[in-house]
Design a protein around this motif. Structure first.
Motif, short mmCIF file in Angstrom:
data_model
loop_
_atom_site.label_atom_id
_atom_site.label_comp_id
_atom_site.label_asym_id
_atom_site.label_seq_id
_atom_site.Cartn_x
_atom_site.Cartn_y
_atom_site.Cartn_z
N HIS A 1 28.66 -0.68 -32.42
CA HIS A 1 30.03 -0.62 -31.90
C HIS A 1 31.00 -0.66 -33.05
O HIS A 1 30.75 -1.34 -34.03
CB HIS A 1 30.29 -1.79 -30.95
CG HIS A 1 29.26 -1.88 -29.86
ND1 HIS A 1 29.22 -0.98 -28.82
CD2 HIS A 1 28.23 -2.72 -29.68
CE1 HIS A 1 28.20 -1.30 -28.03
NE2 HIS A 1 27.59 -2.34 -28.54
N ALA B 1 29.83 -8.77 -26.51
CA ALA B 1 30.06 -8.93 -27.94
C ALA B 1 29.10 -9.96 -28.54
O ALA B 1 28.66 -9.82 -29.67
CB ALA B 1 31.51 -9.34 -28.21
N ASP C 1 36.12 2.91 -21.84
CA ASP C 1 37.29 3.06 -20.97
C ASP C 1 37.13 4.36 -20.18
O ASP C 1 37.15 5.45 -20.74
CB ASP C 1 38.55 3.11 -21.83
CG ASP C 1 39.82 3.25 -21.01
OD1 ASP C 1 39.76 3.28 -19.76
OD2 ASP C 1 40.89 3.35 -21.64
N VAL D 1 34.89 -0.03 -25.66
CA VAL D 1 35.59 -1.29 -25.44
C VAL D 1 34.61 -2.47 -25.34
O VAL D 1 34.97 -3.54 -24.86
CB VAL D 1 36.51 -1.22 -24.19
CG1 VAL D 1 37.63 -0.20 -24.38
CG2 VAL D 1 35.71 -0.93 -22.93
N THR D 2 33.39 -2.27 -25.82
CA THR D 2 32.33 -3.27 -25.70
C THR D 2 32.74 -4.61 -26.30
O THR D 2 32.49 -5.67 -25.70
CB THR D 2 31.05 -2.78 -26.40
OG1 THR D 2 30.72 -1.49 -25.90
CG2 THR D 2 29.89 -3.72 -26.19
N LEU D 3 33.34 -4.60 -27.47
CA LEU D 3 33.64 -5.85 -28.16
C LEU D 3 34.75 -6.64 -27.48
O LEU D 3 34.95 -7.82 -27.79
CB LEU D 3 33.97 -5.56 -29.62
CG LEU D 3 32.81 -4.91 -30.40
CD1 LEU D 3 33.22 -4.63 -31.84
CD2 LEU D 3 31.55 -5.76 -30.34
N ALA D 4 35.44 -6.05 -26.51
CA ALA D 4 36.45 -6.77 -25.73
C ALA D 4 35.79 -7.66 -24.67
O ALA D 4 36.42 -8.56 -24.12
CB ALA D 4 37.41 -5.80 -25.06
N SER D 5 34.51 -7.42 -24.40
CA SER D 5 33.76 -8.23 -23.44
C SER D 5 33.04 -9.35 -24.20
O SER D 5 32.16 -9.09 -25.00
CB SER D 5 32.72 -7.36 -22.72
OG SER D 5 31.78 -8.17 -22.04
N SER D 6 33.43 -10.60 -23.93
CA SER D 6 32.80 -11.72 -24.65
C SER D 6 31.30 -11.78 -24.37
O SER D 6 30.52 -12.11 -25.26
CB SER D 6 33.47 -13.04 -24.29
OG SER D 6 33.42 -13.27 -22.89
#
Length: 141
Positions: A59, A85, A96, A77-82
Motif C-alpha cells: 500500500h 493497516a 474508494d 484507502v487501506t491505510l485509513a482502516s485501523s
C-alpha cells in the motif's frame, strides 16, 4: 449470486455490503466486498481479500478498472482502516469506489487490474448492479 446484506458493525454503525467470491485469470480466488458504512450517501468502499500467505498487497497501490474503452484508477484507502493497516498478513486492500460508481450509467462487466498482484479479475454485470445500488440501499433496522 451476490446479495446485499445490511447489518450494524461492531460499533453499531450501519453497514450495507455486497459480498462475492471471484477468480482472476490465473485461477486465484478473491473475496470482493463492496460496502457503504453509515447512512445513505455515505462513502463507498471496495475491499479485495486474497488468501493470507498466498498473496501480499503493498500500500498504496491504485486499482485499475476497465470497461470497454473506459478506464478508472481507484485510490487505495487501506491505510485509513485501523483494522487493515495493523494486519500483518497484508492480504486485503480497500479502494474508494465512488469515482467509478459516479461514472457508470449501466451494469457493464468490469475488469479489475492490480499491478504486481493480478492482471485481470472479471466482475460480472450482476455484481456491478449490486455495487450501484449500495449508495441508496436501506440501512439495517
Amino acid at each position: 449470486m451476490a446479495q446485499l446484506h445490511a447489518h450494524p458493525d461492531q460499533n453499531g454503525i450501519p453497514v450495507v455490503r455486497s459480498l462475492e467470491s471471484l477468480r482472476d485469470l490465473d485461477g486465484q480466488s478473491w473475496q470482493v466486498v463492496a460496502y457503504r458504512q453509515g447512512p445513505v450517501g455515505g462513502p463507498l468502499i471496495l475491499r479485495l481479500v486474497g488468501y493470507p500467505g498466498k498473496v501480499r498487497l503493498d500500500h498504496p497501490t491504485s486499482l485499475q478498472v476497465v470497461s470497454g474503452r473506459l478506464s478508472w484508477q481507484l485510490t487505495d484507502v487501506t491505510l485509513a482502516s485501523s483494522a487493515l493497516a495493523g494486519d500483518g498478513r497484508a492480504a486485503a486492500a480497500e479502494f474508494d469506489l465512488e469515482p467509478l460508481l459516479a461514472d457508470l450509467q449501466q451494469n457493464r462487466p468490469l475488469r479489475l487490474q492490480l499491478r504486481g498482484v493480478f492482471t485481470e479479475l472479471p466482475v460480472p454485470p450482476y455484481v456491478v448492479a449490486e455495487w450501484r445500488s449500495l449508495s441508496d440501499a436501506a440501512e439495517p433496522a
